[in-house]
Design a protein around this motif. Structure first.
Motif, PDB file in Angstrom:
ATOM      1  N   CYS A  84       0.836  -1.326   0.095  1.00 18.91           N
ATOM      2  CA  CYS A  84      -0.042   0.039  -0.020  1.00 18.91           C
ATOM      3  C   CYS A  84       0.860   1.351  -0.010  1.00 18.91           C
ATOM      4  O   CYS A  84       0.348   2.240   0.165  1.00 18.91           O
ATOM      5  N   ILE A  85       2.179   0.977   0.105  1.00 27.92           N
ATOM      6  CA  ILE A  85       3.189   2.233  -0.123  1.00 27.92           C
ATOM      7  C   ILE A  85       2.720   3.279  -1.037  1.00 27.92           C
ATOM      8  O   ILE A  85       2.631   4.374  -0.363  1.00 27.92           O
ATOM      9  N   PRO A  86       2.374   3.229  -2.081  1.00 27.12           N
ATOM     10  CA  PRO A  86       2.035   4.196  -3.060  1.00 27.12           C
ATOM     11  C   PRO A  86       0.967   5.171  -2.605  1.00 27.12           C
ATOM     12  O   PRO A  86       0.965   6.460  -2.898  1.00 27.12           O
ATOM     13  N   PHE A  87       0.077   4.697  -1.548  1.00 27.97           N
ATOM     14  CA  PHE A  87      -1.083   5.560  -1.239  1.00 27.97           C
ATOM     15  C   PHE A  87      -0.721   6.090   0.240  1.00 27.97           C
ATOM     16  O   PHE A  87      -1.413   6.954   0.766  1.00 27.97           O
ATOM     17  N   HIS A  88       0.320   5.956   0.842  1.00 22.37           N
ATOM     18  CA  HIS A  88       0.806   6.172   2.082  1.00 22.37           C
ATOM     19  C   HIS A  88       2.325   6.899   2.035  1.00 22.37           C
ATOM     20  O   HIS A  88       3.024   6.769   2.946  1.00 22.37           O
ATOM     21  N   ARG A  89       2.582   7.340   0.970  1.00 26.87           N
ATOM     22  CA  ARG A  89       4.085   7.509   0.533  1.00 26.87           C
ATOM     23  C   ARG A  89       4.974   8.429   1.565  1.00 26.87           C
ATOM     24  O   ARG A  89       5.838   7.898   2.124  1.00 26.87           O
ATOM     25  N   GLU A  90       4.289   9.584   1.523  1.00 28.28           N
ATOM     26  CA  GLU A  90       5.163  10.596   2.738  1.00 28.28           C
ATOM     27  C   GLU A  90       5.083  10.061   4.077  1.00 28.28           C
ATOM     28  O   GLU A  90       5.997  10.182   4.829  1.00 28.28           O
ATOM     29  N   HIS A  91       4.105   9.445   4.408  1.00 28.42           N
ATOM     30  CA  HIS A  91       3.958   8.847   5.905  1.00 28.42           C
ATOM     31  C   HIS A  91       4.949   7.696   6.077  1.00 28.42           C
ATOM     32  O   HIS A  91       5.865   7.849   6.983  1.00 28.42           O
ATOM     33  N   TYR A  92       5.075   6.865   5.110  1.00 28.17           N
ATOM     34  CA  TYR A  92       5.887   5.864   5.266  1.00 28.17           C
ATOM     35  C   TYR A  92       7.419   6.358   4.889  1.00 28.17           C
ATOM     36  O   TYR A  92       8.310   5.831   5.977  1.00 28.17           O
ATOM     37  N   ASP A  93       7.624   7.068   4.134  1.00 30.86           N
ATOM     38  CA  ASP A  93       9.039   7.543   3.849  1.00 30.86           C
ATOM     39  C   ASP A  93       9.550   8.498   5.315  1.00 30.86           C
ATOM     40  O   ASP A  93      10.544   7.939   5.406  1.00 30.86           O
ATOM     41  N   ALA A  94       8.772   8.926   6.017  1.00 29.46           N
ATOM     42  CA  ALA A  94       9.046   9.462   7.290  1.00 29.46           C
ATOM     43  C   ALA A  94       9.361   8.413   8.490  1.00 29.46           C
ATOM     44  O   ALA A  94      10.217   8.647   8.882  1.00 29.46           O
ATOM     45  N   MET A  95       8.523   7.568   8.253  1.00 29.08           N
ATOM     46  CA  MET A  95       9.026   6.101   9.134  1.00 29.08           C
ATOM     47  C   MET A  95      10.054   5.346   8.873  1.00 29.08           C
ATOM     48  O   MET A  95      10.786   4.631   9.270  1.00 29.08           O
ATOM     49  N   LYS A  96      10.517   5.526   7.307  1.00 28.99           N
ATOM     50  CA  LYS A  96      11.243   4.784   6.625  1.00 28.99           C
ATOM     51  C   LYS A  96      10.958   3.123   6.626  1.00 28.99           C
ATOM     52  O   LYS A  96      11.787   2.322   6.434  1.00 28.99           O
ATOM     53  N   ARG A  97       9.601   2.662   6.849  1.00 27.74           N
ATOM     54  CA  ARG A  97       9.061   1.530   6.985  1.00 27.74           C
ATOM     55  C   ARG A  97       7.641   1.531   6.410  1.00 27.74           C
ATOM     56  O   ARG A  97       6.958   2.979   6.661  1.00 27.74           O
ATOM     57  N   CYS A  98       7.006   0.619   6.141  1.00 28.62           N
ATOM     58  CA  CYS A  98       5.409   0.796   5.971  1.00 28.62           C
ATOM     59  C   CYS A  98       4.949   0.277   7.306  1.00 28.62           C
ATOM     60  O   CYS A  98       5.582   0.094   8.366  1.00 28.62           O
ATOM     61  N   TRP A  99       3.676   0.702   7.342  1.00 29.26           N
ATOM     62  CA  TRP A  99       2.915   0.432   8.824  1.00 29.26           C
ATOM     63  C   TRP A  99       3.107  -0.857   9.536  1.00 29.26           C
ATOM     64  O   TRP A  99       3.533  -0.881  10.732  1.00 29.26           O
ATOM     65  N   CYS A 100       3.164  -2.090   8.564  1.00 31.76           N
ATOM     66  CA  CYS A 100       3.416  -3.111   9.267  1.00 31.76           C
ATOM     67  C   CYS A 100       4.997  -3.466   9.247  1.00 31.76           C
ATOM     68  O   CYS A 100       4.977  -4.442  10.232  1.00 31.76           O
ATOM     69  N   GLY A 101       5.767  -2.775   8.738  1.00 35.28           N
ATOM     70  CA  GLY A 101       7.116  -3.166   8.864  1.00 35.28           C
ATOM     71  C   GLY A 101       7.604  -4.265   7.897  1.00 35.28           C
ATOM     72  O   GLY A 101       8.553  -4.561   7.943  1.00 35.28           O
ATOM     73  N   LEU A 102       6.673  -4.488   6.854  1.00 25.59           N
ATOM     74  CA  LEU A 102       6.999  -5.508   6.012  1.00 25.59           C
ATOM     75  C   LEU A 102       8.232  -5.094   5.169  1.00 25.59           C
ATOM     76  O   LEU A 102       8.974  -5.867   4.805  1.00 25.59           O
ATOM     77  N   TYR A 103       8.201  -3.740   4.771  1.00 21.89           N
ATOM     78  CA  TYR A 103       9.015  -3.301   3.794  1.00 21.89           C
ATOM     79  C   TYR A 103       9.756  -2.044   4.582  1.00 21.89           C
ATOM     80  O   TYR A 103       9.183  -1.501   5.475  1.00 21.89           O
ATOM     81  N   VAL A 104      11.113  -1.876   4.459  1.00 20.08           N
ATOM     82  CA  VAL A 104      11.758  -0.946   4.809  1.00 20.08           C
ATOM     83  C   VAL A 104      12.582  -0.025   3.861  1.00 20.08           C
ATOM     84  O   VAL A 104      12.765  -0.758   2.667  1.00 20.08           O
ATOM     85  N   HIS A 105      12.994   1.030   4.140  1.00 26.46           N
ATOM     86  CA  HIS A 105      13.904   1.680   3.233  1.00 26.46           C
ATOM     87  C   HIS A 105      15.124   0.743   2.882  1.00 26.46           C
ATOM     88  O   HIS A 105      15.566   0.266   3.818  1.00 26.46           O
ATOM     89  N   LYS A 106      15.650   1.099   1.474  1.00 25.92           N
ATOM     90  CA  LYS A 106      16.740   0.145   1.267  1.00 25.92           C
ATOM     91  C   LYS A 106      17.962   0.319   2.194  1.00 25.92           C
ATOM     92  O   LYS A 106      18.592  -0.937   2.176  1.00 25.92           O
ATOM     93  N   ASP A 107      18.186   1.482   2.589  1.00 23.25           N
ATOM     94  CA  ASP A 107      19.424   1.598   3.601  1.00 23.25           C
ATOM     95  C   ASP A 107      19.157   1.048   4.910  1.00 23.25           C
ATOM     96  O   ASP A 107      20.146   0.955   5.575  1.00 23.25           O
ATOM     97  N   ILE A 108      18.099   0.596   5.226  1.00 22.56           N
ATOM     98  CA  ILE A 108      17.897   0.141   6.530  1.00 22.56           C
ATOM     99  C   ILE A 108      18.542  -1.353   7.080  1.00 22.56           C
ATOM    100  O   ILE A 108      18.119  -2.179   6.116  1.00 22.56           O
ATOM    101  N   GLU A 109      19.357  -1.353   7.846  1.00 21.42           N
ATOM    102  CA  GLU A 109      19.834  -2.550   8.296  1.00 21.42           C
ATOM    103  C   GLU A 109      19.260  -3.368   9.584  1.00 21.42           C
ATOM    104  O   GLU A 109      19.333  -4.348   9.982  1.00 21.42           O
ATOM    105  N   ASP A 110      18.722  -2.141  10.402  1.00 22.34           N
ATOM    106  CA  ASP A 110      18.385  -2.579  11.612  1.00 22.34           C
ATOM    107  C   ASP A 110      16.821  -2.008  11.742  1.00 22.34           C
ATOM    108  O   ASP A 110      16.553  -0.802  12.426  1.00 22.34           O
ATOM    109  N   PRO A 111      15.808  -3.055  11.379  1.00 18.96           N
ATOM    110  CA  PRO A 111      14.562  -2.596  11.294  1.00 18.96           C
ATOM    111  C   PRO A 111      13.845  -2.298  12.707  1.00 18.96           C
ATOM    112  O   PRO A 111      13.190  -1.538  12.896  1.00 18.96           O
ATOM    113  N   ASP A 112      14.770  -2.914  13.896  1.00 18.95           N
ATOM    114  CA  ASP A 112      14.060  -2.708  15.145  1.00 18.95           C
ATOM    115  C   ASP A 112      14.271  -1.160  15.764  1.00 18.95           C
ATOM    116  O   ASP A 112      13.834  -0.675  16.664  1.00 18.95           O
TER     117      ASP A 112
END
Ligand code: SF4
Ligand code: FES
Lengths: 109, 113, 82
Positions: free
Chosen positions: B70-98
């Motif tokens: 659902c990232i395309p519809f919540h782009r700004e919000h998820y970009d600010a968290m560097k993850r999607c709401w569920c945490g299934l996806y993270v920004h490419k540079d993230i190594e420590d999702p916790d």
């Protein structure tokens, strides 16, 4: 790299009325051919989201809406309206001697 | 199709969607596995792999924006968290999702003001 | 002690972690799984979520009069005075 054109005969011009679309299998590639304002557009028939056939979607202006989850794509450049980084592949078309040809260059990769 | 196969199919399709948006599957493989499994079950029940962490309302316009990803519809919000709401996806540079937090939409909107 | 109510989904790992947080701190709480609830309960939860500017994102944690949307142990602790 040598990119060659691969013009493939698709259909005859009079087989597709304006505003309509048709799913074609061209050399194993699923292609959606559309005719809008007299111009032919060809895009991949596989939705970039979950591969539903876009031929089952609805066309409004130059936007096709996938029937599965309503993602919308511009048939002119393939761009997904909500995130233009996502694109459905677009192929060139040309009309010659009453027939429509699609350039499958780059297809199937 | 059996669940394991469907899971792998979703994984393959979704990575092609999120890649161009700058996201990847979370390095937390256990979480990813769990979430994909939920999506396969949700798909079996409801016909589409809806988000396991957001609620459906039965209105098509609302619910279709919650089909994964659902990232395309919540782009700004998820970009600010560097993850999607569920945490299934993270920004490419993230190594420590916790290290990433869930920030509510309201907090995010307030932080922009 | 403040009353704690969680709206959750049965499929959401962060909801599970939120429940675990309150369990581990011996804080009694009530919870409703939105996806398993009946239509009337669903409508009530939806209203509650929208009223707090949340677009149905779970977990939705009510601590007394405060609301935390998302899994946020620091905020839970602060509101519980831990
Ligand atoms: S929040 Fe993440 S897991 Fe949920 S639908 Fe969106 S992208 Fe998929
Ligand atoms: S498959 Fe086309 S929108 Fe989901």
């Amino acid at each position: 790299m040598n990119v060659e054109s691969r013009w493939i005969l698709a259909i005859r011009v009079d087989e597709l009325p304006d505003g309509e679309k048709t799913a074609l299998l061209l050399e194993g590639n699923k292609v959606l051919l559309l005719r809008k304002e007299g111009v032919f557009f060809a895009i991949s028939n596989k939705c970039p989201h979950m591969e539903c056939p876009l031929s089952k979607g609805t066309l409004e202006d130059y936007v096709i809406k996938c029937g599965c989850h309503d993602w919308k794509f511009d048939i002119r450049n393939g761009e997904f309206l909500d995130a233009i980084e996502i694109k459905v592949p677009v192929y060139e078309t040309k009309v010659m001697d009453g027939s429509v040809f699609v350039n499958l260059e780059g297809a199937g990769i | 199709m059996d669940s394991e196969k469907r899971k792998e199919k979703l994984r393959a399709m979704f990575s092609k969607v999120v890649g161009p948006l700058g996201y990847k599957f979370s390095p937390d493989t256990e979480l990813v596995d769990f979430l994909l499994e939920q999506e396969v079950n949700i798909e079996k029940e409801k016909g589409s792999p809806f988000c396991p962490c957001q609620g459906l309302t039965g209105e098509r316009e609302h619910d279709m924006k919650l089909v994964c990803p659902c990232i395309p519809f919540h782009r700004e919000h998820y970009d600010a968290m560097k993850r999607c709401w569920c945490g299934l996806y993270v920004h490419k540079d993230i190594e420590d999702p916790d290290s990433l937090m869930q920030i509510s939409l309201q907090e995010f909107l307030e932080s922009k003001k | 002690m403040k009353k704690v109510v969680l709206y959750t989904l049965s499929t959401c790992p962060w909801c599970m972690r939120a429940k675990k947080f309150f369990r581990e701190h011996d804080i009694p709480f009530e919870y409703v799984d939105y996806d398993k609830a009946d239509d009337k309960t669903k409508r009530d939860i939806k209203e509650d979520c929208l009223a707090h500017g949340s677009e149905m994102s779970f977990p939705f944690v009510k601590i007394g009069d405060d609301v935390v949307v998302g899994y946020n142990p620091d905020k839970y602790s602060k509101l519980m005075g831990l």
